[in-house]
Motif scaffolding. Structure first.
Motif, short mmCIF file in Angstrom:
data_model
loop_
_atom_site.label_atom_id
_atom_site.label_comp_id
_atom_site.label_asym_id
_atom_site.label_seq_id
_atom_site.Cartn_x
_atom_site.Cartn_y
_atom_site.Cartn_z
N LYS A 119 -58.66 -15.53 -11.35
CA LYS A 119 -57.50 -14.59 -11.52
C LYS A 119 -57.64 -14.01 -9.92
CE LYS A 119 -58.01 -14.50 -16.36
NZ LYS A 119 -56.99 -15.81 -16.74
N MET A 120 -57.44 -12.54 -9.73
CA MET A 120 -56.90 -12.11 -8.91
C MET A 120 -57.13 -10.05 -9.99
SD MET A 120 -54.75 -10.58 -5.54
CE MET A 120 -53.67 -9.12 -5.46
N LEU A 121 -58.36 -9.89 -9.64
CA LEU A 121 -58.29 -8.44 -10.95
C LEU A 121 -58.64 -6.87 -9.77
CD1 LEU A 121 -61.61 -9.30 -12.95
CD2 LEU A 121 -58.77 -9.97 -13.36
N TYR A 122 -57.52 -5.80 -9.97
CA TYR A 122 -57.43 -5.18 -9.44
C TYR A 122 -58.13 -4.21 -9.78
CZ TYR A 122 -53.29 -3.19 -13.36
OH TYR A 122 -53.18 -3.36 -13.80
N LEU A 123 -58.07 -2.90 -9.53
CA LEU A 123 -59.01 -1.65 -9.46
C LEU A 123 -57.96 -0.78 -9.60
CD1 LEU A 123 -62.32 -2.07 -7.71
CD2 LEU A 123 -61.51 -3.14 -10.30
#
Ligand SMILES: [Zn+2]
Length: 268
Positions: A119-123
């Protein structure tokens, strides 16, 4: 100090903190105080209950429907795109302009397809309302155009969804002996805040995983080929290490903070 002034000061501090952290929390706190009369029994508990209820209703049901009037949307989470921590959604820090929403959805889907569902995880992204309303501690996340993305890690050569810090910030991929050390340069110039995110980890985790050069490079290149993305910020030594020659990769300046714990991306 008289008891009433103390109480007022305490309310004020809570109001300011909630506003800084969640944008809408301060207003909802104010409503909760006004909603429960002074003479009510167990006033504190009731106010707290009303606050939690109103806050959750506003955050999950009302704000997502009003934000589009201000030109922003809640980030649409998919199998491949998620917040690194529930904090980012609970605190309304997950709003972006529609073009950015589409762009990160496309990037994450492509990355996930190529890499077995990683996954691409965002902050931190932006708050739902009002241009120029800052999302601290970031200098520029105030217009719906910015979002921070977690680096990619691996274990025994396989990419993993795990990260090195609970918040997603503050565990740095330091320069090696042979790499340019921007942090030392900035700190020697007197920019003491440059490595401040080291205090924002909320705890270091997953010490067995390591930075994935291959995974982070692939993700970064997918970001760079999107025509609506104008710039990305990453620390100079990682730019070199990942062999990123695209002119969209910029240095953020010593007045910002170091970017070897996450990648910052923004629309044109
Ligand atoms: Zn950023």
């Amino acid at each position: 100090m008289p008891k009433n002034s103390m109480k007022f000061l305490l309310h004020l501090i809570i109001f300011v903190l909630l506003t800084i952290i969640t944008q809408i929390g301060g207003m909802i706190y104010l409503i909760s105080i006004l909603a429960i009369r002074k003479t009510t029994e167990k006033r504190g508990l009731k106010r707290f209950g009303i606050f939690v209820l109103l806050y959750l209703i506003a955050t999950y049901l009302i704000v997502p429907n009003i934000a589009p009037i201000f030109g922003r949307e809640k980030i649409k989470e998919t199998e491949s795109l998620k917040a690194h921590s529930i904090f980012y959604t609970l605190a309304n820090r997950n709003y972006v302009r529609p073009e950015l929403n589409k762009s990160i959805e496309r990037i994450s889907a492509e990355f996930s397809n190529r890499n077995n569902g990683i996954k691409m995880l965002y902050l931190d992204a932006n708050f739902p309302f009002i241009d120029k309303f800052p999302l601290l501690p970031h200098l520029s996340h105030n217009d719906g155009k910015k979002i921070d993305i977690a680096l990619i890690y691996e274990t025994n050569g396989n990419l993993t969804n795990k990260k090195r810090s609970i918040s997603g910030y503050g565990v740095f991929e330091n320069p090696t002996q042979n790499e340019f050390d921007q942090t030392t340069v900035c700190k020697e110039k007197g920019f003491w805040q440059y490595d401040f995110p080291k205090y924002l980890t909320l705890g270091k985790i997953n010490k067995d995983i390591e930075f994935s050069k291959r995974g982070t490079r692939e993700l970064t290149n997918l970001i760079l080929i999107q025509s609506e993305i104008g710039k990305i910020f990453i620390e100079p030594h990682l730019k070199t290490r990942l062999d990123l020659s695209n002119e969209k990769v910029r240095f953020h300046g010593c007045q910002a903070v170091r970017h070897d714990d996450h990648i910052h991306i923004q629309l044109k």
